[in-house]
Motif scaffolding. Structure first.
Motif, PDB file in Angstrom:
ATOM      1  N   HIS A  61       9.208  -0.950  -1.781  1.00 62.23           N
ATOM      2  CA  HIS A  61       7.921  -0.521  -1.233  1.00 62.23           C
ATOM      3  C   HIS A  61       7.279  -1.583  -0.338  1.00 62.23           C
ATOM      4  O   HIS A  61       6.077  -1.540  -0.076  1.00 62.23           O
ATOM      5  N   THR A  62       8.072  -2.550   0.104  1.00 61.63           N
ATOM      6  CA  THR A  62       7.536  -3.532   1.046  1.00 61.63           C
ATOM      7  C   THR A  62       8.525  -3.722   2.184  1.00 61.63           C
ATOM      8  O   THR A  62       9.746  -3.623   1.991  1.00 61.63           O
ATOM      9  N   ASP A  63       7.990  -3.984   3.372  1.00 58.79           N
ATOM     10  CA  ASP A  63       8.842  -4.198   4.549  1.00 58.79           C
ATOM     11  C   ASP A  63       8.668  -5.616   5.069  1.00 58.79           C
ATOM     12  O   ASP A  63       8.965  -5.902   6.222  1.00 58.79           O
ATOM     13  N   VAL A  67       8.724 -11.480   1.588  1.00 52.88           N
ATOM     14  CA  VAL A  67       8.431 -10.979   0.249  1.00 52.88           C
ATOM     15  C   VAL A  67       9.709 -10.464  -0.411  1.00 52.88           C
ATOM     16  O   VAL A  67       9.982 -10.752  -1.580  1.00 52.88           O
ATOM     17  N   LYS A  68      10.505  -9.721   0.350  1.00 49.32           N
ATOM     18  CA  LYS A  68      11.784  -9.238  -0.192  1.00 49.32           C
ATOM     19  C   LYS A  68      12.662 -10.400  -0.649  1.00 49.32           C
ATOM     20  O   LYS A  68      13.311 -10.344  -1.702  1.00 49.32           O
ATOM     21  N   SER A 249      -2.832  -3.822  -6.809  1.00 49.49           N
ATOM     22  CA  SER A 249      -1.879  -3.958  -5.705  1.00 49.49           C
ATOM     23  C   SER A 249      -0.525  -4.412  -6.242  1.00 49.49           C
ATOM     24  O   SER A 249      -0.403  -4.900  -7.371  1.00 49.49           O
ATOM     25  N   TRP A 250       0.514  -4.269  -5.412  1.00 47.69           N
ATOM     26  CA  TRP A 250       1.846  -4.733  -5.816  1.00 47.69           C
ATOM     27  C   TRP A 250       1.838  -6.224  -6.123  1.00 47.69           C
ATOM     28  O   TRP A 250       2.482  -6.678  -7.079  1.00 47.69           O
ATOM     29  N   TYR A 302      -0.731 -12.648   1.061  1.00 51.38           N
ATOM     30  CA  TYR A 302      -0.671 -11.266   1.543  1.00 51.38           C
ATOM     31  C   TYR A 302      -1.792 -10.368   1.011  1.00 51.38           C
ATOM     32  O   TYR A 302      -2.056  -9.318   1.591  1.00 51.38           O
TER      33      TYR A 302
END
Length: 404
Positions: A61-63, A67-68, A249-250, A302
């Motif tokens: 759910h993140t681009d 972070v990935k 939030s994530w 972020y």
């Protein structure tokens, strides 16, 4: 002495990587292990599995490449930690013996959370689920003696009683009645937040375990019992995960996951009786402190927020795994007939509840059959009532015998 993981120095992430021989740890001895050491292993396995699965969901759910990448690095370590924890369970421990440990952990962890929960609604939710896991322990204990010829006290000792809880046949609610109110992230007590994360991870792991191993038996009654109870565990995960505020939030959730792992490793290191396993809890705590630092940095970059804005200034009092016999007996005496309607609890066996029971119980119940079969073979059902007769008179064995 207060302990704030945000102010502690952990192990650098690059130094946390372990080789295969370090992951393939020596398991505990099932003949001498403290039952609550087994429960701590089960609980921390659940928290590590939750951490890994949450991280995968976050990554989907993140681009943001950075972070990935950070999630992937932390996730590799969480996976290694999970292997170490889970590999502490010996292969010689049968599936039913591990199952008895799962249910003892569910009973005494849930009871402790309920006893220490500051929010009355969440306390009620834990007590509601407690009586169902308590009944599952009783059903599996009877199956254990039937299939393996052993008594459950060889696994759980005399720390947790074994007798009927809310009968499993009466636990099958309509899905709409398994949703609970969630906490408000702006006003929630920090302990309530951590409790909700812990119970969700623990019950999710039980659900996953039964989903995976329930079909490994040849005996139809065993396969049927695991299938029936596995569906209740799904209800429990639905119940507990709905307590989490979806507005977090994530990044906030990531920080909370890492902080809760620090809390649980710290708690279990404080009370662990096995020195070798205590060193594992302490090592993993040092690792989680660094993982928390990285998660806090991600949230600051972020989300534009400091981790200290959502975390308590110090870890709460440690989570304890200990006997809860008197407390459970009190809950049994007052809540055995409780069910849920929407997000609330009622004593009324309402229409939607009855209609769902009629559907799923139309062909009978393996949870009842296992008790009948045990009674037929041994002349009585298996119980471990260390503190006197069942607090609910109609559930005393003499009363049940007279009705059959």
């Amino acid at each position: 002495m207060s302990f704030n993981p945000l102010e502690e120095k952990g192990v650098a992430l690059g130094d946390q990587v372990r080789n295969w021989s370090e992951l393939n740890v020596e398991p505990y001895d099932k003949r001498t292990v403290d039952p609550y050491t087994r429960c701590r292993v089960i609980a921390m396995n659940g928290l590590e599995v939750e951490a890994v699965m949450f991280s995968h969901q976050f990554a989907r759910h993140t681009d943001i490449p950075e972070v990935k990448s950070a999630l992937a690095e932390i996730r590799r370590i969480e996976q290694q930690q999970q292997k170490v924890v889970n590999w502490l369970t010996p292969g010689e421990e049968s599936t039913l013996e591990v199952t008895l440990g799962y249910e003892q952990e569910a009973v005494d962890l849930t009871a402790w959370l309920a006893r220490s929960e500051p929010d009355p609604y969440f306390k009620q939710t834990y007590e509601f689920g407690l009586l169902e896991d308590f009944d599952h322990l009783y059903r599996y204990a009877n199956l254990y003696e039937m299939l393996e010829g052993k008594k459950a006290e060889q696994v759980i000792h005399r720390l947790t009683e074994v007798m009927p809880g809310r009968p499993t046949f009466a636990e099958h609610r309509h899905p709409a009645d398994n949703i609970r109110k969630h906490y408000d992230k702006h006003t929630v007590h920090p302990l309530s937040r951590l409790h909700a994360l812990t119970i969700t991870a623990a019950e999710q792991q039980t659900m996953n375990f039964y989903m995976t191993i329930g079909n490994r038996y040849l005996e139809p009654i065993a396969r049927g019992l695991y299938a029936e109870i596995a569906m209740v565990e799904e209800e429990h995960v639905t119940q507990y995960e709905s307590m989490l505020d979806p507005g977090e939030s994530w990044f906030e959730q990531l920080v909370l996951h890492e902080y809760n792992e620090c809390y649980m490793y710290y708690s279990f290191a404080e009370q662990e009786t096995d020195p070798r396993i205590r060193r594992i809890w302490e090592l993993h705590l040092s690792m989680e402190i660094e993982q928390l630092r990285i998660a806090a940095d991600l949230m600051k970059r972020y989300d534009g927020r400091e981790a200290a804005e959502v975390l308590p200034a110090a870890l709460p009092e440690p989570v304890l795994l200990e006997p809860n016999k008197e407390y459970i007996r009190e809950v049994l005496a007052t809540q055995i007939d409780l069910t849920s309607l929407g997000t609330g609890y009622v004593m009324d066996a309402h229409r939607r509840f009855q209609e769902n029971l009629a559907k799923v119980n139309a062909g009978g119940n393996f949870s009842e059959e296992v008790i009948d079969a045990h009674r037929e073979r041994f002349g009585a059902e298996y119980r471990l009532e260390t503190d006197g007769p069942h607090p609910v008179e109609r559930l005393r064995e003499d009363s049940l015998t007279g009705r059959r």
